[in-house]
Enzyme design. Sequence first.
Site, PDB file in Angstrom:
ATOM      1  N   ASN A  69      10.811  43.269  27.821  1.00 33.66           N
ATOM      2  CA  ASN A  69      11.938  42.463  27.412  1.00 33.66           C
ATOM      3  C   ASN A  69      11.724  41.514  26.650  1.00 33.66           C
ATOM      4  O   ASN A  69      11.516  40.352  27.036  1.00 33.66           O
ATOM      5  CB  ASN A  69      13.060  42.473  28.419  1.00 33.66           C
ATOM      6  CG  ASN A  69      14.475  42.080  27.740  1.00 33.66           C
ATOM      7  OD1 ASN A  69      14.597  41.605  26.667  1.00 33.66           O
ATOM      8  ND2 ASN A  69      15.415  41.574  28.769  1.00 33.66           N
ATOM      9  N   GLU A  97      27.005  40.649  42.274  1.00 28.37           N
ATOM     10  CA  GLU A  97      26.350  41.176  43.823  1.00 28.37           C
ATOM     11  C   GLU A  97      26.375  39.877  44.759  1.00 28.37           C
ATOM     12  O   GLU A  97      26.470  40.084  46.217  1.00 28.37           O
ATOM     13  CB  GLU A  97      24.878  41.398  43.467  1.00 28.37           C
ATOM     14  CG  GLU A  97      24.744  42.167  42.657  1.00 28.37           C
ATOM     15  CD  GLU A  97      23.308  42.712  42.048  1.00 28.37           C
ATOM     16  OE1 GLU A  97      22.465  42.036  42.730  1.00 28.37           O
ATOM     17  OE2 GLU A  97      23.027  43.081  41.115  1.00 28.37           O
ATOM     18  N   LYS A 157      10.067  38.938  28.905  1.00 29.51           N
ATOM     19  CA  LYS A 157       9.843  39.232  30.463  1.00 29.51           C
ATOM     20  C   LYS A 157       9.140  40.545  30.672  1.00 29.51           C
ATOM     21  O   LYS A 157       9.196  41.414  29.633  1.00 29.51           O
ATOM     22  CB  LYS A 157      11.367  39.360  30.952  1.00 29.51           C
ATOM     23  CG  LYS A 157      12.102  38.258  31.012  1.00 29.51           C
ATOM     24  CD  LYS A 157      13.354  38.174  31.417  1.00 29.51           C
ATOM     25  CE  LYS A 157      13.633  38.994  32.907  1.00 29.51           C
ATOM     26  NZ  LYS A 157      15.232  39.079  33.193  1.00 29.51           N
ATOM     27  N   ASP A 211      27.146  27.449  35.412  1.00 29.69           N
ATOM     28  CA  ASP A 211      26.503  28.036  36.571  1.00 29.69           C
ATOM     29  C   ASP A 211      27.662  28.317  37.795  1.00 29.69           C
ATOM     30  O   ASP A 211      28.302  27.075  37.848  1.00 29.69           O
ATOM     31  CB  ASP A 211      25.361  27.518  37.039  1.00 29.69           C
ATOM     32  CG  ASP A 211      24.751  28.120  38.348  1.00 29.69           C
ATOM     33  OD1 ASP A 211      25.393  28.533  39.183  1.00 29.69           O
ATOM     34  OD2 ASP A 211      23.403  28.155  38.102  1.00 29.69           O
ATOM     35  N   MET A 212      27.987  29.385  37.974  1.00 29.95           N
ATOM     36  CA  MET A 212      29.164  29.563  39.180  1.00 29.95           C
ATOM     37  C   MET A 212      29.024  28.814  40.110  1.00 29.95           C
ATOM     38  O   MET A 212      30.019  28.400  40.889  1.00 29.95           O
ATOM     39  CB  MET A 212      29.488  31.258  39.040  1.00 29.95           C
ATOM     40  CG  MET A 212      30.836  31.466  39.909  1.00 29.95           C
ATOM     41  SD  MET A 212      32.147  30.768  38.999  1.00 29.95           S
ATOM     42  CE  MET A 212      32.217  32.176  37.663  1.00 29.95           C
ATOM     43  N   ARG A 213      27.771  28.523  40.663  1.00 28.82           N
ATOM     44  CA  ARG A 213      27.637  28.103  41.940  1.00 28.82           C
ATOM     45  C   ARG A 213      27.954  26.697  41.858  1.00 28.82           C
ATOM     46  O   ARG A 213      28.588  26.093  42.826  1.00 28.82           O
ATOM     47  CB  ARG A 213      25.952  28.198  42.386  1.00 28.82           C
ATOM     48  CG  ARG A 213      25.608  29.478  42.743  1.00 28.82           C
ATOM     49  CD  ARG A 213      24.295  29.658  42.714  1.00 28.82           C
ATOM     50  NE  ARG A 213      23.494  29.523  41.424  1.00 28.82           N
ATOM     51  CZ  ARG A 213      22.349  29.825  41.154  1.00 28.82           C
ATOM     52  NH1 ARG A 213      21.359  30.183  42.096  1.00 28.82           N
ATOM     53  NH2 ARG A 213      22.010  29.827  39.739  1.00 28.82           N
ATOM     54  N   GLY A 242      27.347  38.318  35.357  1.00 20.09           N
ATOM     55  CA  GLY A 242      26.411  37.105  35.161  1.00 20.09           C
ATOM     56  C   GLY A 242      26.649  36.245  34.445  1.00 20.09           C
ATOM     57  O   GLY A 242      27.768  35.919  34.385  1.00 20.09           O
ATOM     58  N   GLU A 281      17.686  47.006  36.105  1.00 21.43           N
ATOM     59  CA  GLU A 281      17.555  47.292  34.755  1.00 21.43           C
ATOM     60  C   GLU A 281      16.175  47.698  34.582  1.00 21.43           C
ATOM     61  O   GLU A 281      15.974  48.777  33.759  1.00 21.43           O
ATOM     62  CB  GLU A 281      18.174  46.263  33.766  1.00 21.43           C
ATOM     63  CG  GLU A 281      19.650  46.028  33.865  1.00 21.43           C
ATOM     64  CD  GLU A 281      20.010  44.864  32.981  1.00 21.43           C
ATOM     65  OE1 GLU A 281      20.425  45.057  31.712  1.00 21.43           O
ATOM     66  OE2 GLU A 281      20.221  43.665  33.480  1.00 21.43           O
ATOM     67  N   ASP A 320      20.447  48.895  24.848  1.00 20.08           N
ATOM     68  CA  ASP A 320      21.787  48.489  25.537  1.00 20.08           C
ATOM     69  C   ASP A 320      22.853  49.343  25.282  1.00 20.08           C
ATOM     70  O   ASP A 320      23.958  49.663  26.162  1.00 20.08           O
ATOM     71  CB  ASP A 320      22.075  47.221  25.074  1.00 20.08           C
ATOM     72  CG  ASP A 320      21.323  46.111  26.455  1.00 20.08           C
ATOM     73  OD1 ASP A 320      20.502  46.317  26.862  1.00 20.08           O
ATOM     74  OD2 ASP A 320      21.946  45.021  26.318  1.00 20.08           O
TER      75      ASP A 320
END
Length: 402
Positions: A7, A337, A14, A286-288, A214, A388, A152
Amino acid sequence: MNVLVINAGSSSCKYQLINMESEGVLCAGLVERIGEATGKLAHKIAPDTDSEEKIVLEQPFPNHVEAMKKVVELITDPEKGVIKDKSEIYAIGHRVLLGGEEIKESVKIDEWAKGVIRDYIPLGPLHNPANLAGIEVAEELFPGVPSVGVFDTEFHQTMPAKAYLYPLPLELYEEMKIRRYGFHGTSHRYVTKKTAEFLGKPLDEVNIITCHLGNGCSMAAVKNGKCVDTTMGITPLEGLMMGTRCGDIDPAIVPFLMEKKGLTTAEADTLMNKQSGLKGVCGMNDMRDIHAAVEKGDEKAKLALDMFVYRIKKYIGAFYAALGRVDAVVFTAGIGENDDIVRAEVCENMDVFGIALDAEKNKIRSGEPRNIAAENSKVAVLVVPTNEELEIAQAAVNVLKG
């Protein structure tokens, strides 16, 4: 049989080397800051296992070729390598952003396929050139090893015209292919197949709503195993509120801001893609961090969370109407997740759709697909971890085996 999945980004790459018999990851890594003074390569051997070993290198990587040369050295190293030489790689699977209407399924890379990727650079100016660079590097470093492009946009090519066309003058579509393409298709396809397996139903009989949540977020309406609508559009900017992307807004806001704020086209694009979404509302993407801020009474963080959840709920309602019957709502990707708070809030007061969550099941962490719906829920609520890279590897094998 080993498949190398690549990727390639504009300044990063990656990769994973996957053994297809066991579906185990032999090694994986990320090269960052390619083309800068100091690059970084983080390489993991047997990742996410008890024998995981990490190697980190910091050195210049002038281009993608030099970066991948170092990756090949690590993969085939006499002491730390996971294969003896490059001949043990059966195929290379490439993630490619945009294949347009011409490419409706994964394809073996040839000059025609590369030409299509080039043709869509205007619509994917950040990703398609980098994806093409990754392909050309693979051709140089792995002569004789076939490359397969996995796009994609593939999964969404089954959308009907009423879903993919914009209500603009039709000539714009005919001349410039301006339409909804959709993204995250590899993830949506993977979790659709896994959901059918989990429900024990044939793929062509499942009606589901998939939620890939995400830093980038998208949803898909899947009817009889095929995508009939999705939230992202001609670019990944449309649809849900995301980490730094605005999602759906009134298009007139853009020329208004350009006039009143004196923004250039590039600045307006940066504003919507990199300075908006969760980050634009509360300063965090960042949701955290957002959950932690909400706990401390941060009103902007609470507003950002509420807006994020509200958009998802609206699209569930819209896609339910489009499908007519829904077997499951499926959560996947980093937030989908792992974030039980977001899942709970999305499913709150959804009884009208037959959706009810079991609070205790929702809090259980697992790496396996699971149903977190209450017993009285008419619709399954699933958490299905996405993969993925494995989907890309499997697609590559399927293409080459015909």
